[in-house]
Design a protein around this motif. Structure first.
Motif, mmCIF file in Angstrom:
data_model
loop_
_atom_site.group_PDB
_atom_site.id
_atom_site.type_symbol
_atom_site.label_atom_id
_atom_site.label_comp_id
_atom_site.label_asym_id
_atom_site.label_seq_id
_atom_site.Cartn_x
_atom_site.Cartn_y
_atom_site.Cartn_z
ATOM 1 N N LEU A 185 -15.903 -4.285 1.745
ATOM 2 C CA LEU A 185 -14.578 -4.737 2.195
ATOM 3 C C LEU A 185 -13.702 -5.087 0.987
ATOM 4 C CD1 LEU A 185 -15.460 -7.101 5.199
ATOM 5 C CD2 LEU A 185 -14.360 -4.874 5.342
ATOM 6 N N ALA A 186 -14.345 -5.671 -0.022
ATOM 7 C CA ALA A 186 -13.588 -6.157 -1.182
ATOM 8 C C ALA A 186 -13.147 -5.015 -2.101
ATOM 9 C CB ALA A 186 -14.428 -7.160 -1.969
ATOM 10 N N VAL A 187 -14.022 -4.051 -2.315
ATOM 11 C CA VAL A 187 -13.681 -2.960 -3.239
ATOM 12 C C VAL A 187 -12.474 -2.156 -2.746
ATOM 13 C CG1 VAL A 187 -14.521 -0.816 -4.286
ATOM 14 C CG2 VAL A 187 -15.963 -2.853 -4.291
ATOM 15 N N PRO A 188 -12.416 -1.792 -1.461
ATOM 16 C CA PRO A 188 -11.197 -1.118 -1.005
ATOM 17 C C PRO A 188 -9.945 -1.974 -1.162
ATOM 18 C CG PRO A 188 -12.929 -0.859 0.619
ATOM 19 C CD PRO A 188 -13.437 -1.823 -0.403
ATOM 20 N N ALA A 189 -10.117 -3.298 -1.017
ATOM 21 C CA ALA A 189 -8.954 -4.182 -1.165
ATOM 22 C C ALA A 189 -8.403 -4.089 -2.591
ATOM 23 C CB ALA A 189 -9.336 -5.610 -0.829
ATOM 24 N N LEU A 190 -9.305 -4.102 -3.573
ATOM 25 C CA LEU A 190 -8.850 -3.955 -4.963
ATOM 26 C C LEU A 190 -8.348 -2.533 -5.218
ATOM 27 C CD1 LEU A 190 -11.543 -5.874 -7.025
ATOM 28 C CD2 LEU A 190 -9.106 -6.340 -7.004
ATOM 29 N N GLY A 191 -9.102 -1.574 -4.702
ATOM 30 C CA GLY A 191 -8.743 -0.171 -4.917
ATOM 31 C C GLY A 191 -7.410 0.192 -4.296
ATOM 32 N N ALA A 192 -7.008 -0.566 -3.294
ATOM 33 C CA ALA A 192 -5.746 -0.267 -2.601
ATOM 34 C C ALA A 192 -4.527 -0.709 -3.418
ATOM 35 C CB ALA A 192 -5.730 -0.968 -1.243
ATOM 36 N N ILE A 193 -4.753 -1.546 -4.432
ATOM 37 C CA ILE A 193 -3.600 -2.093 -5.176
ATOM 38 C C ILE A 193 -2.748 -0.986 -5.815
ATOM 39 C CG2 ILE A 193 -2.957 -3.496 -7.204
ATOM 40 C CD1 ILE A 193 -5.272 -5.396 -6.386
ATOM 41 N N PRO A 194 -3.350 -0.081 -6.612
ATOM 42 C CA PRO A 194 -2.494 0.978 -7.199
ATOM 43 C C PRO A 194 -1.888 1.883 -6.121
ATOM 44 C CG PRO A 194 -4.625 0.882 -8.302
ATOM 45 C CD PRO A 194 -4.734 0.025 -7.094
ATOM 46 N N LEU A 195 -2.605 2.060 -5.029
ATOM 47 C CA LEU A 195 -2.076 2.897 -3.955
ATOM 48 C C LEU A 195 -0.840 2.231 -3.343
ATOM 49 C CD1 LEU A 195 -5.365 4.009 -2.097
ATOM 50 C CD2 LEU A 195 -4.267 5.062 -4.049
ATOM 51 N N ALA A 196 -0.978 0.953 -3.025
ATOM 52 C CA ALA A 196 0.136 0.237 -2.391
ATOM 53 C C ALA A 196 1.351 0.177 -3.323
ATOM 54 C CB ALA A 196 -0.305 -1.169 -2.003
ATOM 55 N N LEU A 197 1.081 -0.014 -4.631
ATOM 56 C CA LEU A 197 2.196 -0.112 -5.581
ATOM 57 C C LEU A 197 2.829 1.254 -5.889
ATOM 58 C CD1 LEU A 197 0.795 -2.783 -8.093
ATOM 59 C CD2 LEU A 197 2.520 -3.108 -6.317
ATOM 60 N N SER A 198 2.157 2.318 -5.462
ATOM 61 C CA SER A 198 2.718 3.663 -5.721
ATOM 62 C C SER A 198 3.931 3.957 -4.841
ATOM 63 C CB SER A 198 1.650 4.730 -5.465
ATOM 64 O OG SER A 198 1.441 4.897 -4.072
ATOM 65 N N ARG A 199 4.121 3.146 -3.825
ATOM 66 C CA ARG A 199 5.243 3.286 -2.876
ATOM 67 C C ARG A 199 5.128 4.518 -1.992
ATOM 68 N NH1 ARG A 199 9.805 1.872 -7.297
ATOM 69 N NH2 ARG A 199 8.945 -0.120 -7.901
ATOM 70 N N HIS A 200 3.927 5.053 -1.893
ATOM 71 C CA HIS A 200 3.726 6.201 -1.012
ATOM 72 C C HIS A 200 3.142 5.758 0.334
ATOM 73 C CE1 HIS A 200 4.446 9.884 -3.517
ATOM 74 N NE2 HIS A 200 4.512 8.941 -4.436
ATOM 75 N N TYR A 201 3.141 4.473 0.572
ATOM 76 C CA TYR A 201 2.578 3.957 1.825
ATOM 77 C C TYR A 201 3.599 3.091 2.544
ATOM 78 C CZ TYR A 201 -1.878 5.661 0.162
ATOM 79 O OH TYR A 201 -2.885 6.485 -0.282
ATOM 80 N N GLY A 202 3.659 3.269 3.859
ATOM 81 C CA GLY A 202 4.603 2.502 4.657
ATOM 82 C C GLY A 202 4.185 1.061 4.815
ATOM 83 N N ARG A 203 2.872 0.831 4.917
ATOM 84 C CA ARG A 203 2.355 -0.527 5.104
ATOM 85 C C ARG A 203 1.228 -0.756 4.106
ATOM 86 N NH1 ARG A 203 2.082 0.823 11.387
ATOM 87 N NH2 ARG A 203 0.295 2.058 10.750
ATOM 88 N N VAL A 204 1.005 -2.022 3.770
ATOM 89 C CA VAL A 204 -0.125 -2.354 2.897
ATOM 90 C C VAL A 204 -1.423 -1.936 3.599
ATOM 91 C CG1 VAL A 204 -1.391 -4.251 1.802
ATOM 92 C CG2 VAL A 204 1.100 -4.214 1.733
ATOM 93 N N LEU A 205 -1.436 -2.094 4.929
ATOM 94 C CA LEU A 205 -2.625 -1.710 5.704
ATOM 95 C C LEU A 205 -2.933 -0.221 5.516
ATOM 96 C CD1 LEU A 205 -4.778 -2.553 7.835
ATOM 97 C CD2 LEU A 205 -3.154 -1.848 9.597
ATOM 98 N N ASP A 206 -1.895 0.598 5.401
ATOM 99 C CA ASP A 206 -2.107 2.039 5.198
ATOM 100 C C ASP A 206 -2.816 2.299 3.862
ATOM 101 O OD1 ASP A 206 -0.697 2.231 7.518
ATOM 102 O OD2 ASP A 206 1.051 3.252 6.681
ATOM 103 N N ALA A 207 -2.392 1.558 2.842
ATOM 104 C CA ALA A 207 -3.025 1.720 1.521
ATOM 105 C C ALA A 207 -4.488 1.276 1.594
ATOM 106 C CB ALA A 207 -2.272 0.905 0.470
ATOM 107 N N TYR A 208 -4.734 0.173 2.320
ATOM 108 C CA TYR A 208 -6.114 -0.304 2.478
ATOM 109 C C TYR A 208 -6.934 0.719 3.269
ATOM 110 C CZ TYR A 208 -10.023 -3.466 3.407
ATOM 111 O OH TYR A 208 -11.274 -4.019 3.461
ATOM 112 N N PHE A 209 -6.303 1.310 4.259
ATOM 113 C CA PHE A 209 -6.966 2.343 5.068
ATOM 114 C C PHE A 209 -7.402 3.497 4.162
ATOM 115 C CE2 PHE A 209 -7.047 6.240 7.542
ATOM 116 C CZ PHE A 209 -7.603 5.880 8.765
#
Lengths: 184, 497
Positions: free
Chosen positions: B85-109
Motif C-alpha cells: 500500500l505504501a510503495v504505490p503511494a510513494l510511487g504515485a508522487i511523480p505521476l500525480a505531479l506530472s499533471r497527467h492525472y485528473g485525480r490523485v486517486l488516479d495516480a495512486y491507481f
C-alpha cells in the motif's frame, strides 16, 4: 510563427478534389470499423511518437483526440485518453514532411496533417493489422515546442528531506557505535 | 481471547517497512537520471521529492530498530500488506505531479497497477508524457514484479525474512536460503534484461527504423513491462503501435519468461525434461492450449479475421498476453470488445488462470489449477471405483510430493477466493451499468493483475468502481493471506485485550 506549409501530393494522381471537406474522427472509425473497412477516408490529426520505416513504407501514429488541437502542456486541460490510428505512408509522400518535421512527444506538439487513404481493417496482407493506407498527405500545421512546466518547490523540499534523512541516519549510526563501545 | 498487538510489534513492522522504502528511494534514481539527461527539470524535481520523502520516512523509523530483528510470521505478513500500500503511494508522487492525472486517486491507481504488474491505466495524454515518467511507470512494474521485499532482502537481509518472502506470494526457495534465492532471481532477471533490451533495441533500430535513442527508450520500458508481466506500454496503442511480428515475438518470449516461476527457470537451466514432469508446467500448457483453442474457435465464429494467419497472430498474442498476466495488446480496446462470445470467454479464462506460482504473473496460478483438478479427479475416482481401492495422491513438482487433504483444501480455498474476487468486481461494474461480459472481463483483468481492457477503466470512471479495482489489484497480487493478516492485525488492535 506558425507558418502553414502545404506539401500535398496524391499517389494515385486521381482527378478531382484530393481532400474533400470534412475529416472523419478516428474514434468514430474505430468504434464502427466494419462500416469503414475498405473505404477511402480522411483523417486529420497530430503525428506522434516515432517515424518508423519498414516493409517499404513509413509507419506513423496519428492522434486526433482532444490533445491534437489542445495540447495538455499548453492548455492544462485534461480531456481523456489519446485516440490514435496508424498511417502507412509511401516514402515519396512522406519524405517531404519528414524533411521539416519531427513527431510529437513530450514538450513537442507534432505536425498536424490531413491524410486520405483506404481504411484497412484486419488486413490479411499484414496478418490482421489495422491502419490507413495513405494515398494523400497534407501538412496542415507544423509541429512546435510546448511550454515547459514550472518546476515548483518539490525538488527543493526533496533535497531538504534527503538531507534530514542523512542527518538522522548519521545520528543513529553514532548512537549505535556508542552503544557497542559501552557493551564492549 | 484476541491479544492486542503491542507497541513493539508496531515498531518492528515500521522498521521493516522503512527498509523497503529505502529501495523505492534507490529505484527513483533511475528515472531521475533520465529526467536530468533530458533536461526535464519538472519531472526531475518530482523524483527528488519522492526520493527525499522515501529516505526521510525510512530514516525516521530507524530508531525502531529492534535488538533482535527476528520477526514472526504475522509481522512479515502485515509488513508485506502495508508495503504494497505504501510503495504505490510513494510511487504515485511523480505521476500525480506530472499533471497527467485528473485525480490523485488516479495516480495512486496507476502506481498500484504498476507495482502489482497489472497494467490498467488512468493516465491521460500518455503520448505526450515525459520519457522519465514513462520509465518510472515501467520501473514500478519491474520493482513490483521482482518483489519489492525481495529487493530489500537482497540489500539488507535481516531476521524474519521467510515470512516476508512468503507474504509476497512467493512460496518456493530454489536454494536453501532466501538470500541466495533472491540473488538467483535477480541474476535471472538481469540475464533476461540483457537479452530483452538488446533484442528489442536491435529490432526497433534496424527492422522498424526507429531513431536509435528512441528505440532504446522503447526497449527499456517494454522489457521491464514484459518480463515482469506488467503491461504498461509507452504509447497509447500498446504493442499495436509497432506493427511488427518480430517485435511481438521478442515480447512473447519475455512474457513467457516472466510467467515462469523462478524455480522453473532453474529447472530449465538443468534441462527442459525436468520442467515438463512438473504438474504445474503440464497444467499451464493444458490451460494455455485450451484457452487458445477457445479463442481461435470464437474468433473464427465472429468472422473478424478473414484468414487463418491473421487469426492465429492476433489470437495468439492476446491469449499469451492474457495467460501470462501481462496485458499488452495488439488491438485497441474498441476492437477487443468485438471479440464477443467464445473468444471473449477464452481471454477471460486465460486471464483468470494466470501464470506459474512465485512468478510475476497473477491469477489463480497453474499449480493450484493442477492440484484442484487432480483433487476433483481423485474424488470422482473414489466414487466410481470399488470401495477400498487405493487412489494415488502423488504428484511431481520438482520432487515427488503427496497431496494431503490440508493442501487440497487450502488450494481450493484460495481458488474459490479468487473466483469470489472476480465476481465482486463484476458485480460492482454491473451495478454501474457495465454489460455483464465487459464487467467480468475488466474485473478479472484487475484481480488477476493482467491489464487488458475493454474500456471500462477510463479516466472518467466512477470513484467506487476505481477503488474496487484498486483493491482487487492489491488483494490479487498478495494472494489474500497477507491481506487477511493485516485485517486481523487491525481487528485485534481495536478489540483485542
Amino acid at each position: 510563427m506558425r507558418k502553414v506549409i502545404t506539401v500535398f501530393m496524391t499517389m494515385a494522381l486521381a482527378a478531382g478534389p484530393a481532400f474533400p471537406a470534412g475529416a472523419t474522427e478516428i474514434a468514430e472509425i474505430l468504434s464502427n470499423p466494419d462500416e469503414w473497412a475498405g473505404r477511402d477516408i480522411e483523417v486529420t490529426g497530430e503525428l506522434i511518437g516515432d517515424f518508423g520505416r519498414h516493409s517499404g513504407a513509413f509507419w506513423l501514429q496519428m492522434n486526433d483526440g482532444p490533445y491534437a488541437n489542445n495540447p495538455l502542456l499548453e492548455t492544462g486541460l485534461l480531456l481523456g485518453s489519446n485516440v490514435g490510428i496508424t498511417l502507412r505512408v509511401p516514402p515519396e509522400l512522406f519524405e517531404q514532411i519528414a524533411a521539416v518535421e519531427q513527431p510529437g512527444g513530450y514538450r513537442w506538439r507534432g505536425p498536424l496533417v490531413h491524410a486520405i487513404g483506404e481504411f484497412r481493417y484486419h488486413d490479411p496482407d499484414r496478418t490482421g493489422e489495422t491502419y490507413i493506407a495513405v494515398t494523400g498527405l497534407e501538412l496542415v500545421e507544423p509541429g512546435y515546442h510546448l511550454p515547459s512546466e514550472a518546476t515548483g518547490p518539490w525538488g527543493a523540499i526533496g533535497v531538504i528531506l534527503a538531507a534530514v534523512a542523512g542527518w538522522v541516519l548519521l545520528q543513529h549510526a553514532r548512537q549505535r557505535r556508542r552503544e557497542r563501545r559501552l557493551e564492549d | 481471547m484476541l491479544i492486542r498487538p503491542q507497541a513493539s510489534d508496531l515498531k518492528l513492522i515500521s522498521f521493516q517497512l522503512g527498509r523497503v522504502l529505502y529501495v523505492v528511494g534507490i529505484a527513483g534514481v533511475i528515472p531521475l537520471i533520465w529526467a536530468l539527461a533530458d533536461r526535464d527539470w519538472h519531472s526531475a524535481s518530482s523524483f527528488i521529492f519522492m526520493i527525499g520523502l522515501a529516505l526521510a520516512i525510512a530514516a525516521s523509523v530507524e530508531r525502531f530498530r529492534p535488538r533482535d530483528e527476528h520477526a514472526g510470521w504475522h509481522h512479515g505478513m502485515v509488513t508485506v500488506a502495508l508495503v504494497w500500500l505504501a510503495v504505490p503511494a510513494l510511487g504515485a508522487i511523480p505521476l500525480a505531479l506530472s499533471r497527467h492525472y485528473g485525480r490523485v486517486l488516479d495516480a495512486y491507481f496507476d502506481a498500484m497497477s504498476g507495482v502489482t504488474t497489472t497494467g490498467l491505466a488512468l493516465i491521460q495524454d500518455l503520448d505526450h508524457l515525459a520519457p522519465s515518467i514513462n520509465v518510472w511507470r515501467s520501473a514500478l512494474q519491474f520493482l513490483g514484479g521482482q518483489g519489492i521485499v525481495l529487493a530489500a532482502l537482497m540489500f539488507f537481509g535481516g531476521g524474519g525474512v521467510l515470512a516476508l518472502y512468503h507474504g509476497e506470494a512467493r512460496d518456493e526457495r530454489i536454494f536453501p536460503s532466501v538470500g541466495s534465492t533472491a540473488r538467483f532471481i535477480w541474476s535471472v532477471s538481469l540475464f533476461h534484461a540483457a537479452f530483452g533490451i538488446t533484442a528489442l533495441w536491435v529490432v526497433g533500430s534496424f527492422v522498424l527504423g526507429f531513431d536509435p535513442f528512441r528505440s532504446l527508450f522503447h526497449a527499456i520500458t517494454i522489457f521491464m513491462s514484459a518480463f515482469d508481466t506488467g503491461g504498461f506500454a509507452p504509447m497509447s496503442t500498446s504493442i499495436g503501435y509497432y506493427h511488427s511480428i518480430t517485435y511481438e515475438a521478442v515480447i512473447g518470449v519475455l512474457m513467457v519468461a516472466g510467467a515462469l516461476s523462478f524455480g522453473a527457470h532453474y529447472a530449465l537451466w538443468r534441462g527442459p525434461r525436468n520442467l515438463l514432469r512438473n504438474l504445474e508446467a503440464r497444467a499451464i500448457l493444458i490451460t494455455f492450449a485450451g484457452t487458445l483453442l477457445i479463442a481461435f474457435v470464437g474468433l473464427a465464429a465472429t468472422g473478424l479475421y478473414t484468414d487463418s494467419f491473421s487469426l492465429a497472430r492476433q489470437g495468439l498474442f492476446q491469449i499469451l498476453s492474457a495467460h501470462t498476466g501481462t496485458g499488452f495488446a495488439t488491438v485497441q480496446p474498441t476492437d477487443l470488445v468485438l471479440w464477443s462470445g467464445l473468444a471473449f470467454g477464452g481471454i477471460t479464462l486465460a486471464m483468470s488462470f494466470g501464470g506459474m506460482g512465485s512468478s510475476t504473473a497473477g491469477g489463480v496460478k497453474a499449480l493450484r489449477i493442477g492440484l484442484t483438478v487432480r483433487s476433483l479427479w481423485n474424488l470422482i475416482k473414489e466414487a466410481l471405483l470399488p470401495e477400498g481401492t487405493v487412489i494415488s495422491e502423488r504428484y511431481w513438482q520438482s520432487t515427488a510430493k503427496v497431496m494431503r487433504p490440508e493442501l487440497a483444501q487450502s488450494v481450493m480455498t484460495i481458488s474459490l477466493l479468487y473466483v469470489g474476487l472476480y465476481m465482486l468486481g463484476a458485480a460492482v461494474g454491473i451495478a454501474y451499468g457495465v454489460p455483464l461480459q465487459q464487467a467480468m472481463f475488466e474485473s478479472v483483468s484487475a484481480a488477476a493483475n493482467v491489464g487488458l481492457s475493454v474500456g471500462v477503466v477510463d479516466p472518467g470512471m466512477p470513484v467506487l468502481l476505481e477503488v474496487v479495482y484498486l483493491l482487487q489489484m492489491w488483494i490479487g497480487r498478495l494472494e489474500f493471506v497477507a491481506v487477511f493478516a493485516l485485517i486481523g492485525f487491525a481487528v485485534t488492535w481495536v478489540i483485542g485485550e
